[in-house]
Design a protein around this motif. Structure first.
Motif, PDB file in Angstrom:
ATOM      1  N   SER A 268      -7.246  -7.038  -3.728  1.00 45.82           N
ATOM      2  CA  SER A 268      -6.831  -5.949  -4.253  1.00 45.82           C
ATOM      3  C   SER A 268      -5.901  -5.414  -3.454  1.00 45.82           C
ATOM      4  N   LEU A 269      -5.759  -5.332  -2.211  1.00 46.97           N
ATOM      5  CA  LEU A 269      -4.637  -5.119  -1.034  1.00 46.97           C
ATOM      6  C   LEU A 269      -3.286  -5.771  -1.454  1.00 46.97           C
ATOM      7  N   ALA A 270      -3.567  -7.086  -1.805  1.00 48.67           N
ATOM      8  CA  ALA A 270      -2.365  -7.653  -2.402  1.00 48.67           C
ATOM      9  C   ALA A 270      -1.779  -7.114  -3.477  1.00 48.67           C
ATOM     10  N   ALA A 271      -2.549  -6.892  -4.325  1.00 52.78           N
ATOM     11  CA  ALA A 271      -2.181  -6.501  -5.654  1.00 52.78           C
ATOM     12  C   ALA A 271      -1.393  -5.023  -5.718  1.00 52.78           C
ATOM     13  N   TRP A 272      -2.076  -4.175  -4.674  1.00 55.37           N
ATOM     14  CA  TRP A 272      -1.608  -3.022  -4.436  1.00 55.37           C
ATOM     15  C   TRP A 272      -0.320  -2.923  -3.804  1.00 55.37           C
ATOM     16  N   ALA A 273      -0.095  -3.687  -2.932  1.00 58.60           N
ATOM     17  CA  ALA A 273       1.248  -3.926  -2.156  1.00 58.60           C
ATOM     18  C   ALA A 273       2.282  -4.058  -3.045  1.00 58.60           C
ATOM     19  N   ALA A 274       1.831  -5.212  -3.781  1.00 64.68           N
ATOM     20  CA  ALA A 274       3.013  -5.642  -4.842  1.00 64.68           C
ATOM     21  C   ALA A 274       3.311  -4.547  -5.806  1.00 64.68           C
ATOM     22  N   PHE A 275       2.164  -3.920  -6.299  1.00 64.32           N
ATOM     23  CA  PHE A 275       2.460  -2.503  -7.325  1.00 64.32           C
ATOM     24  C   PHE A 275       3.063  -1.474  -6.501  1.00 64.32           C
ATOM     25  N   ILE A 276       3.084  -1.027  -5.193  1.00 62.12           N
ATOM     26  CA  ILE A 276       3.729  -0.161  -4.509  1.00 62.12           C
ATOM     27  C   ILE A 276       5.105  -0.482  -4.240  1.00 62.12           C
ATOM     28  N   THR A 277       5.257  -1.962  -3.796  1.00 58.94           N
ATOM     29  CA  THR A 277       6.623  -2.145  -3.364  1.00 58.94           C
ATOM     30  C   THR A 277       7.384  -2.375  -4.796  1.00 58.94           C
ATOM     31  N   GLY A 278       6.962  -2.903  -5.856  1.00 54.72           N
ATOM     32  CA  GLY A 278       7.687  -2.570  -7.134  1.00 54.72           C
ATOM     33  C   GLY A 278       8.185  -1.495  -7.501  1.00 54.72           C
ATOM     34  N   TYR A 279       7.348  -0.529  -7.546  1.00 53.65           N
ATOM     35  CA  TYR A 279       7.451   1.026  -7.686  1.00 53.65           C
ATOM     36  C   TYR A 279       8.710   1.673  -6.775  1.00 53.65           C
ATOM     37  N   ARG A 280       8.646   1.094  -5.280  1.00 56.75           N
ATOM     38  CA  ARG A 280       9.674   1.679  -4.626  1.00 56.75           C
ATOM     39  C   ARG A 280      11.157   0.901  -4.733  1.00 56.75           C
TER      40      ARG A 280
END
Length: 343
Positions: A268-280
């Protein structure tokens, strides 16, 4: 629909009906200028009923028959206009299609009352699931929605995401549910009071046009003719103004709910990091808004429980059993110390 075998019988009012796909095909063919319907089948029923509609011309669409919501009428004018605005701005969305009269929706009489039918452009592809590159593109796509919606000037939304709206709506319905006992009501009331203290500055956070349901299942990843992956967004019936932190929290909430724990797991942390990095890559997240995300995970879950409570007449009390309520309260209590995972 009445036939000769039921015409003389006393009528019973329904709280929910599944409309036959043949009826959906008929009314679409009669009210849209898209030609003959070659195929129509129910994809899923739930908060709304969604149908796969294919025309003899080869065009494919998604028809959505809105369910009756405890919150009030469908947000159709806002949703249709917002989707048109986002599409014009270049955001990949399943935009609403006007019928022969130019309207983006039409109400029909179902056994339980008036239900709103809308037809949307079909989005090819599949949800991003565990593909981190696709998850990042989904995060970026959500940022593009927020960016483009800043210039939206169409009909206002009937609904918004705020602590006041939660207390008056979903929380009130949850507290009134027939399967809630005094202990559960006391626990939920205490959770809400503490959440309001935690989010006391919520009104000062950045406000955006929220998709409202960006958990991954409403995003479809597909490769264009040039091979470039695109994230297309569907299901804007819960869209409306609210805090940026809430719209971002929905994705974290989805992962935490699936694992049923207070601490995000490595996947979940890996997916969360990808999601937020993509948003930014498309839009910044102010530090105060990022820190507030964890609190809005609980906000989202209380909203979710309120939606379940509103479905008791349709789904039955088993959908809101005392055991289920107890587990949700335990989960909410474990999230009181949750901090937004750093990225």
């Amino acid at each position: 629909m009445t036939d000769q075998t039921t015409a003389a019988l006393p009528a019973l009012k329904a709280v929910y009906s599944t409309v036959a796909a043949t009826e959906i095909a008929r009314v679409i063919q009669e009210t849209y200028s898209l030609g003959a319907v070659a195929f129509c089948e129910l994809i899923r029923r739930g908060f709304n009923d969604v149908y796969d509609v294919r025309f003899e011309s080869g065009e494919r669409c998604a028809a959505r028959l809105a369910g009756l919501r405890a919150r009030g009428p469908a947000n159709s004018a806002y949703e249709g206009a917002l989707l048109a605005h986002l599409q014009t701005a270049g955001v990949a969305v399943g935009a609403a299609i006007p019928n022969a009269e130019g309207a983006l929706w039409r109400d029909f009489a179902a056994p339980e009352g008036a239900r709103t039918l809308m037809l949307f452009r079909w989005l090819d592809g599949a949800p991003p699931r565990a593909n981190l590159d696709d998850v990042a593109l989904m995060g970026r796509g959500l940022a593009l929605i927020h960016e483009a919606a800043e210039t939206y000037a169409g009909p206002p939304s009937r609904y918004a995401y705020s602590l006041e709206a939660l207390r008056r709506g979903g929380l009130a319905r949850l507290l009134a549910a027939p399967t809630m006992d005094d202990a559960a009501r006391s626990s939920v009331t205490g959770l809400m009071t503490r959440l309001e203290l935690r989010l006391a500055q919520a009104s000062e956070l950045r406000q955006v046009t929220c998709h409202g349901d960006c958990h991954g299942g409403n995003t479809f990843m597909a490769s264009g003719a040039d091979g470039v992956r695109v994230a297309g967004f569907f299901d804007f019936d819960d869209a409306g103004p609210g805090p940026l932190a809430f719209d971002l929290a929905v994705y974290l909430w989805a992962h935490l709910q699936q694992t049923g724990g207070a601490i995000p797991q490595a996947r979940s942390l890996a997916a969360w990091a990808a999601f937020i990095t993509g948003y930014r890559t498309a839009r910044e997240i102010p530090p105060a808004d990022f820190a507030a995300i964890a609190g809005f995970v609980s906000f989202r879950h209380l909203w979710f429980m309120g939606e379940y409570a509103s479905r008791v007449p349709e789904w039955g009390m088993v959908s809101l059993s005392p055991d289920w309520i107890s587990r949700q309260i335990e989960l909410l209590e474990s999230w009181e110390t949750l901090e937004t995972p750093p990225v």
